[in-house]
Design a protein around this motif. Sequence first.
Motif, PDB file in Angstrom:
ATOM      1  N   UNK A 110     -18.288   1.320  -0.404  1.00  0.00           N
ATOM      2  CA  UNK A 110     -17.096   0.477  -0.581  1.00  0.00           C
ATOM      3  C   UNK A 110     -15.847   1.333  -0.730  1.00  0.00           C
ATOM      4  N   UNK A 111     -15.954   2.458  -1.446  1.00  0.00           N
ATOM      5  CA  UNK A 111     -14.819   3.376  -1.587  1.00  0.00           C
ATOM      6  C   UNK A 111     -14.330   3.843  -0.216  1.00  0.00           C
ATOM      7  N   UNK A 112     -15.270   4.261   0.629  1.00  0.00           N
ATOM      8  CA  UNK A 112     -14.898   4.794   1.944  1.00  0.00           C
ATOM      9  C   UNK A 112     -14.323   3.712   2.845  1.00  0.00           C
ATOM     10  N   UNK A 113     -14.910   2.522   2.819  1.00  0.00           N
ATOM     11  CA  UNK A 113     -14.395   1.423   3.641  1.00  0.00           C
ATOM     12  C   UNK A 113     -12.988   1.032   3.188  1.00  0.00           C
ATOM     13  N   UNK A 114     -12.733   1.115   1.886  1.00  0.00           N
ATOM     14  CA  UNK A 114     -11.392   0.829   1.379  1.00  0.00           C
ATOM     15  C   UNK A 114     -10.401   1.895   1.827  1.00  0.00           C
ATOM     16  N   UNK A 115     -10.827   3.157   1.835  1.00  0.00           N
ATOM     17  CA  UNK A 115      -9.967   4.246   2.315  1.00  0.00           C
ATOM     18  C   UNK A 115      -9.584   4.019   3.771  1.00  0.00           C
ATOM     19  N   UNK A 116     -10.567   3.656   4.590  1.00  0.00           N
ATOM     20  CA  UNK A 116     -10.300   3.412   6.008  1.00  0.00           C
ATOM     21  C   UNK A 116      -9.349   2.241   6.182  1.00  0.00           C
ATOM     22  N   UNK A 117      -9.582   1.170   5.419  1.00  0.00           N
ATOM     23  CA  UNK A 117      -8.708  -0.002   5.493  1.00  0.00           C
ATOM     24  C   UNK A 117      -7.281   0.357   5.100  1.00  0.00           C
ATOM     25  N   UNK A 118      -7.133   1.198   4.079  1.00  0.00           N
ATOM     26  CA  UNK A 118      -5.804   1.598   3.617  1.00  0.00           C
ATOM     27  C   UNK A 118      -5.096   2.451   4.664  1.00  0.00           C
ATOM     28  N   UNK A 119      -5.813   3.409   5.253  1.00  0.00           N
ATOM     29  CA  UNK A 119      -5.226   4.253   6.296  1.00  0.00           C
ATOM     30  C   UNK A 119      -4.731   3.405   7.458  1.00  0.00           C
ATOM     31  N   UNK A 132      -5.176   8.488  12.777  1.00  0.00           N
ATOM     32  CA  UNK A 132      -5.928   7.347  13.305  1.00  0.00           C
ATOM     33  C   UNK A 132      -7.417   7.583  13.051  1.00  0.00           C
ATOM     34  N   UNK A 133      -8.101   6.545  12.603  1.00  0.00           N
ATOM     35  CA  UNK A 133      -9.540   6.640  12.375  1.00  0.00           C
ATOM     36  C   UNK A 133     -10.254   6.216  13.659  1.00  0.00           C
ATOM     37  N   UNK A 190       3.306  -4.991  -0.028  1.00  0.00           N
ATOM     38  CA  UNK A 190       3.109  -5.656  -1.310  1.00  0.00           C
ATOM     39  C   UNK A 190       1.982  -6.683  -1.250  1.00  0.00           C
ATOM     40  N   UNK A 191       1.263  -6.766  -2.358  1.00  0.00           N
ATOM     41  CA  UNK A 191       0.210  -7.759  -2.538  1.00  0.00           C
ATOM     42  C   UNK A 191       0.441  -8.463  -3.870  1.00  0.00           C
ATOM     43  N   UNK A 192      -0.290  -9.531  -4.107  1.00  0.00           N
ATOM     44  CA  UNK A 192      -0.098 -10.277  -5.350  1.00  0.00           C
ATOM     45  C   UNK A 192      -0.916  -9.722  -6.508  1.00  0.00           C
ATOM     46  N   UNK A 193      -1.711  -8.674  -6.248  1.00  0.00           N
ATOM     47  CA  UNK A 193      -2.508  -8.055  -7.295  1.00  0.00           C
ATOM     48  C   UNK A 193      -2.508  -6.543  -7.104  1.00  0.00           C
ATOM     49  N   UNK A 194      -2.946  -5.818  -8.150  1.00  0.00           N
ATOM     50  CA  UNK A 194      -3.040  -4.358  -8.102  1.00  0.00           C
ATOM     51  C   UNK A 194      -4.511  -3.975  -8.070  1.00  0.00           C
ATOM     52  N   UNK A 195      -4.899  -3.182  -7.084  1.00  0.00           N
ATOM     53  CA  UNK A 195      -6.278  -2.746  -6.923  1.00  0.00           C
ATOM     54  C   UNK A 195      -6.384  -1.901  -5.670  1.00  0.00           C
ATOM     55  N   UNK A 196      -7.481  -2.037  -4.950  1.00  0.00           N
ATOM     56  CA  UNK A 196      -7.616  -1.281  -3.702  1.00  0.00           C
ATOM     57  C   UNK A 196      -7.669  -2.237  -2.517  1.00  0.00           C
ATOM     58  N   UNK A 197      -7.273  -1.727  -1.364  1.00  0.00           N
ATOM     59  CA  UNK A 197      -7.208  -2.537  -0.149  1.00  0.00           C
ATOM     60  C   UNK A 197      -8.612  -2.755   0.401  1.00  0.00           C
ATOM     61  N   UNK A 198      -8.863  -3.960   0.870  1.00  0.00           N
ATOM     62  CA  UNK A 198     -10.181  -4.297   1.406  1.00  0.00           C
ATOM     63  C   UNK A 198     -10.021  -5.184   2.633  1.00  0.00           C
TER      64      UNK A 198
END
Length: 279
Positions: A110-119, A132-133, A190-198
Amino acid sequence: MTSDMVKPSDQWTSFQNLDCESKHAKQIEELLSNADFGYLCSHALAIRREGRSSGVKESQPDGYTCSVDPSKFAYGTYNVAFEVAFSDLVCWIARVRLPYEAEEDAQVEKDMLSEIATIRLVKQKTTVPVPEVFGYDVNGTNALGYRYILMEALPGRVLDSTFSRAIPETRKEKVAGQFAEYFHQLSKLRFDKIGRVWTGTKIGEQPHIISFNMRDGVDGGCTRRTVGPFATSLEYFYTVRQGDNRAVLAKHADEDDWAMACWVLKQALPVMITEDNIH
């Protein structure tokens, strides 16, 4: 990356600045011994043949090859980076995740998938230079033997903590302007919450925010636990700082100086943030 660019590995130090007796060095040595870099190259070649890196399906003429030199690498706390060099002088980066015993497989994936989503989000929505991934495999039981991401090699060099002294006086205004522009663009994501991108396990959903892991000293041990997402910045700051404090105290339980510093922070937090006003 093409032949007219400086290769990333030209600046890499490999083992030069690493204590070869450290646990971190041993982990890297084990990776170098066990990883199947031939499989990594075959995956990279397949991506290029299918056109996933350029949008155009490529033919593979005789002699078109790919290689990785394991003796040249860069490393961080969790990853080791290698150059993936193609025979047509194109160069990619393979970012390989080091295994850690305390981490659960599902959480690392999940950490890695979130990193890819954020990039990908930053690349789509801003002009900030991020790679680019091209491909990835977050399953630790793959043929390489390690989780990895294949990505674009960006030109440039890493500046150390004294980069302000490394930049010529005549260029500082330009560099400061670039940083300001990048920070401005990022501030508008911006998002309505603070966390990681998914964006889901297939990286195909609309970006949204989920919980994340933070270090904590709950029950007297320095561990990681899942927190968030948070509705306010006060809630985020308070929770993370309390967790950091417990983690430091657990790690340095018998050291008076650390204990005093942690006590001061613990007393200061309620002054900076009133708990009743967090939510």
